[in-house]
Design a protein around this motif. Structure first.
Motif, PDB file in Angstrom:
ATOM      1  N   ALA A 155       0.685  -1.298   0.043  1.00 24.02           N
ATOM      2  CA  ALA A 155      -0.513   0.113  -0.389  1.00 24.02           C
ATOM      3  C   ALA A 155       0.999   1.363   0.108  1.00 24.02           C
ATOM      4  O   ALA A 155      -0.150   2.366  -0.481  1.00 24.02           O
ATOM      5  CB  ALA A 155      -0.922   0.031   1.223  1.00 24.02           C
ATOM      6  N   GLY A 156       2.504   0.891   0.162  1.00 20.79           N
ATOM      7  CA  GLY A 156       2.669   2.482  -0.275  1.00 20.79           C
ATOM      8  C   GLY A 156       3.888   2.212   1.245  1.00 20.79           C
ATOM      9  O   GLY A 156       4.855   3.526   1.441  1.00 20.79           O
ATOM     10  N   GLN A 157       3.751   1.958   2.391  1.00 24.85           N
ATOM     11  CA  GLN A 157       3.926   2.540   3.378  1.00 24.85           C
ATOM     12  C   GLN A 157       5.861   1.873   3.659  1.00 24.85           C
ATOM     13  O   GLN A 157       5.403   0.720   3.253  1.00 24.85           O
ATOM     14  CB  GLN A 157       3.089   1.823   4.568  1.00 24.85           C
ATOM     15  N   ARG A 158       6.769   2.747   3.896  1.00 23.56           N
ATOM     16  CA  ARG A 158       8.088   2.089   4.056  1.00 23.56           C
ATOM     17  C   ARG A 158       8.498   2.720   5.496  1.00 23.56           C
ATOM     18  O   ARG A 158       9.619   1.982   5.878  1.00 23.56           O
ATOM     19  CB  ARG A 158       8.441   3.551   3.080  1.00 23.56           C
ATOM     20  N   ILE A 159       8.045   2.538   6.423  1.00 24.71           N
ATOM     21  CA  ILE A 159       8.556   3.306   7.838  1.00 24.71           C
ATOM     22  C   ILE A 159       7.561   1.865   8.587  1.00 24.71           C
ATOM     23  O   ILE A 159       6.950   2.026   8.882  1.00 24.71           O
ATOM     24  CB  ILE A 159       8.326   4.191   7.987  1.00 24.71           C
ATOM     25  N   PHE A 160       8.398   1.869   9.339  1.00 27.96           N
ATOM     26  CA  PHE A 160       7.769   0.076   9.542  1.00 27.96           C
ATOM     27  C   PHE A 160       8.668   0.277  11.650  1.00 27.96           C
ATOM     28  O   PHE A 160       9.889   0.256  11.110  1.00 27.96           O
ATOM     29  CB  PHE A 160       7.613  -1.438   9.509  1.00 27.96           C
ATOM     30  N   GLY A 161       8.093   0.351  12.616  1.00 34.58           N
ATOM     31  CA  GLY A 161       8.116  -0.186  13.801  1.00 34.58           C
ATOM     32  C   GLY A 161       8.131  -1.876  14.472  1.00 34.58           C
ATOM     33  O   GLY A 161       7.001  -2.210  14.680  1.00 34.58           O
ATOM     34  N   ILE A 200      12.759  -0.586   2.845  1.00 33.80           N
ATOM     35  CA  ILE A 200      11.656  -0.688   4.203  1.00 33.80           C
ATOM     36  C   ILE A 200      12.609   0.516   5.096  1.00 33.80           C
ATOM     37  O   ILE A 200      14.265  -0.506   5.315  1.00 33.80           O
ATOM     38  CB  ILE A 200      11.437  -1.630   4.714  1.00 33.80           C
ATOM     39  N   VAL A 201      12.138   1.059   5.836  1.00 37.03           N
ATOM     40  CA  VAL A 201      13.268   2.209   6.843  1.00 37.03           C
ATOM     41  C   VAL A 201      12.634   1.561   8.495  1.00 37.03           C
ATOM     42  O   VAL A 201      11.640   1.624   8.801  1.00 37.03           O
ATOM     43  CB  VAL A 201      12.623   3.341   6.539  1.00 37.03           C
ATOM     44  N   TRP A 202      13.864   0.623   8.902  1.00 38.66           N
ATOM     45  CA  TRP A 202      13.527  -0.504   9.776  1.00 38.66           C
ATOM     46  C   TRP A 202      13.613   0.949  11.241  1.00 38.66           C
ATOM     47  O   TRP A 202      14.742   0.793  11.527  1.00 38.66           O
ATOM     48  CB  TRP A 202      13.951  -1.732  10.158  1.00 38.66           C
ATOM     49  N   HIS A 203      12.611   1.241  12.342  1.00 40.67           N
ATOM     50  CA  HIS A 203      12.737   1.481  13.494  1.00 40.67           C
ATOM     51  C   HIS A 203      12.743   0.893  14.190  1.00 40.67           C
ATOM     52  O   HIS A 203      12.035  -0.145  14.752  1.00 40.67           O
ATOM     53  CB  HIS A 203      11.809   2.953  13.751  1.00 40.67           C
ATOM     54  N   PHE A 204      13.797   0.746  15.658  1.00 41.37           N
ATOM     55  CA  PHE A 204      13.438  -0.155  16.499  1.00 41.37           C
ATOM     56  C   PHE A 204      12.797   1.056  17.714  1.00 41.37           C
ATOM     57  O   PHE A 204      13.257   2.045  18.079  1.00 41.37           O
ATOM     58  CB  PHE A 204      15.080  -0.935  17.717  1.00 41.37           C
ATOM     59  N   ILE A 205      11.770   0.390  17.856  1.00 38.61           N
ATOM     60  CA  ILE A 205      10.732   1.445  18.836  1.00 38.61           C
ATOM     61  C   ILE A 205      11.072   0.552  20.435  1.00 38.61           C
ATOM     62  O   ILE A 205      10.354   1.352  21.649  1.00 38.61           O
ATOM     63  CB  ILE A 205       9.467   1.447  18.437  1.00 38.61           C
ATOM     64  N   GLY A 206      11.296  -0.295  20.866  1.00 37.86           N
ATOM     65  CA  GLY A 206      11.054  -0.844  21.984  1.00 37.86           C
ATOM     66  C   GLY A 206      12.755  -0.555  23.142  1.00 37.86           C
ATOM     67  O   GLY A 206      12.763  -0.478  22.938  1.00 37.86           O
ATOM     68  N   HIS A 207      12.078  -0.926  24.600  1.00 33.89           N
ATOM     69  CA  HIS A 207      13.423  -1.264  25.159  1.00 33.89           C
ATOM     70  C   HIS A 207      14.358  -2.329  24.710  1.00 33.89           C
ATOM     71  O   HIS A 207      14.231  -3.306  24.312  1.00 33.89           O
ATOM     72  CB  HIS A 207      12.342  -1.906  26.629  1.00 33.89           C
ATOM     73  N   LEU A 208      15.791  -1.221  24.801  1.00 39.72           N
ATOM     74  CA  LEU A 208      16.562  -1.999  24.136  1.00 39.72           C
ATOM     75  C   LEU A 208      17.489  -2.839  25.131  1.00 39.72           C
ATOM     76  O   LEU A 208      17.676  -1.764  25.834  1.00 39.72           O
ATOM     77  CB  LEU A 208      17.119  -1.609  22.734  1.00 39.72           C
ATOM     78  N   GLN A 209      17.426  -3.767  25.521  1.00 41.68           N
ATOM     79  CA  GLN A 209      18.410  -5.041  26.488  1.00 41.68           C
ATOM     80  C   GLN A 209      19.929  -4.545  26.132  1.00 41.68           C
ATOM     81  O   GLN A 209      20.273  -4.834  24.215  1.00 41.68           O
ATOM     82  CB  GLN A 209      18.272  -5.384  26.555  1.00 41.68           C
ATOM     83  N   THR A 210      20.761  -4.411  26.869  1.00 46.81           N
ATOM     84  CA  THR A 210      22.086  -3.765  26.813  1.00 46.81           C
ATOM     85  C   THR A 210      23.467  -5.469  25.959  1.00 46.81           C
ATOM     86  O   THR A 210      23.694  -5.244  25.083  1.00 46.81           O
ATOM     87  CB  THR A 210      23.174  -3.528  27.662  1.00 46.81           C
ATOM     88  N   ASN A 211      22.089  -6.697  26.281  1.00 46.93           N
ATOM     89  CA  ASN A 211      22.571  -7.872  25.698  1.00 46.93           C
ATOM     90  C   ASN A 211      22.852  -7.712  23.815  1.00 46.93           C
ATOM     91  O   ASN A 211      22.699  -8.865  23.328  1.00 46.93           O
ATOM     92  CB  ASN A 211      22.921  -9.331  26.455  1.00 46.93           C
ATOM     93  N   LYS A 212      21.469  -7.019  23.514  1.00 44.13           N
ATOM     94  CA  LYS A 212      21.128  -6.966  22.421  1.00 44.13           C
ATOM     95  C   LYS A 212      21.477  -6.258  21.330  1.00 44.13           C
ATOM     96  O   LYS A 212      21.600  -5.567  20.563  1.00 44.13           O
ATOM     97  CB  LYS A 212      19.739  -6.867  22.083  1.00 44.13           C
ATOM     98  N   VAL A 213      22.339  -5.138  21.092  1.00 36.77           N
ATOM     99  CA  VAL A 213      23.167  -3.945  21.183  1.00 36.77           C
ATOM    100  C   VAL A 213      23.864  -4.511  19.805  1.00 36.77           C
ATOM    101  O   VAL A 213      23.516  -4.227  18.540  1.00 36.77           O
ATOM    102  CB  VAL A 213      23.216  -3.122  22.192  1.00 36.77           C
ATOM    103  N   ARG A 214      24.841  -5.040  20.294  1.00 33.01           N
ATOM    104  CA  ARG A 214      25.387  -5.911  18.849  1.00 33.01           C
ATOM    105  C   ARG A 214      24.970  -6.723  17.551  1.00 33.01           C
ATOM    106  O   ARG A 214      25.180  -5.868  16.110  1.00 33.01           O
ATOM    107  CB  ARG A 214      26.586  -6.869  19.276  1.00 33.01           C
ATOM    108  N   LYS A 215      24.035  -7.130  18.200  1.00 30.89           N
ATOM    109  CA  LYS A 215      22.601  -7.600  16.990  1.00 30.89           C
ATOM    110  C   LYS A 215      22.151  -7.002  16.179  1.00 30.89           C
ATOM    111  O   LYS A 215      22.293  -6.870  15.115  1.00 30.89           O
ATOM    112  CB  LYS A 215      21.217  -8.921  17.061  1.00 30.89           C
TER     113      LYS A 215
END
Length: 224
Positions: A43-49, A67-82
């Motif tokens: 439908a034309g959407q390109r930014i997803f959270g 696609i422009v991916w935005h991370f919007i949740g609480h980020l745990q420090t052990n997931k930063v590298r991924k």
């Protein structure tokens, strides 16, 4: 797949409303299957959270690179590298420690990561984020000058979960005012122009207070 939800029409309706206002729609696809994301994309959407690192990475692999991916949740420090290097923007940087970890990992990978600084203004204690005073002190002390591979693009926040419209408007105003004060403190700051706030139930109030991005999930994809 999308039950009784018309994802295409929902996307088109939001674009029709938001595009003339120069407000960006972040379609919150967290917890929704790839097929529903595909409907929004068509439908034309390109930014997803997304709010879970592993789920986001699976979807990144399954969809086109535009696609422009935005991370919007609480980020745990052990997931930063991924996460670093696999997302267009991290909206939910809620502590100085997390910001520094993102910066270190970005430098290690030889990239620059765009981030938003999450403000905690809501009444709920369960929310994450900097208080307005903490964030203003961060910029007064010019700690951002220590960042090597992170670009601060603006602020993100949520209003209190309440039916009190005046309270919601006050929360959004505080988020926008904090960004304005940051620019007054550090007029040399460049491209600190994003205010991400407002969800399905309150996005119109957020836009009135200056939101540049709204994060809409339920109104597009239905309840999870």
């Amino acid at each position: 797949m999308s039950a009784n939800v018309d994802i295409k029409q929902n996307i088109l309706r939001y674009h029709h409303e938001l595009d003339p206002l120069n407000v960006n729609l972040v379609a919150v696809s967290k917890f929704h299957p790839a097929g529903m994301v595909a409907e929004a994309y068509e439908a034309g959407q390109r930014i997803f959270g997304e709010s879970r690192v592993d789920e986001l990475l699976e979807k990144v692999e399954a969809f086109p690179d535009d696609i422009v991916w935005h991370f919007i949740g609480h980020l745990q420090t052990n997931k930063v590298r991924k996460l670093v290097g696999n997302v267009s923007m991290i909206e939910s940087v809620d502590s100085e420690r997390l910001l520094n970890l993102i910066d270190e990992e970005s430098a290690r990978k030889g990239i620059v990561t765009d981030v938003l600084l999450q403000l905690h203004v809501a009444q709920e204690e369960t929310k994450f984020g900097f208080s307005p005073d903490e964030l203003l002190d961060y910029f007064r002390d010019r700690k951002f000058e220590n960042l090597k591979a992170t670009h601060l693009c603006g602020v993100m926040g949520m209003a209190s979960n309440t039916d009190d419209v005046a309270r919601i408007e006050a929360d959004f105003k505080l988020i926008a005012d904090t960004r304005r004060k940051i620019l007054e403190i550090t007029p040399d700051l460049r491209r600190f122009d994003i205010i991400s706030m407002g969800m399905s139930g309150d996005y119109q109030l957020a836009i009135k207070q200056g939101a540049t991005h709204v994060r809409i999930g339920t109104d597009i994809f239905g309840t999870r």
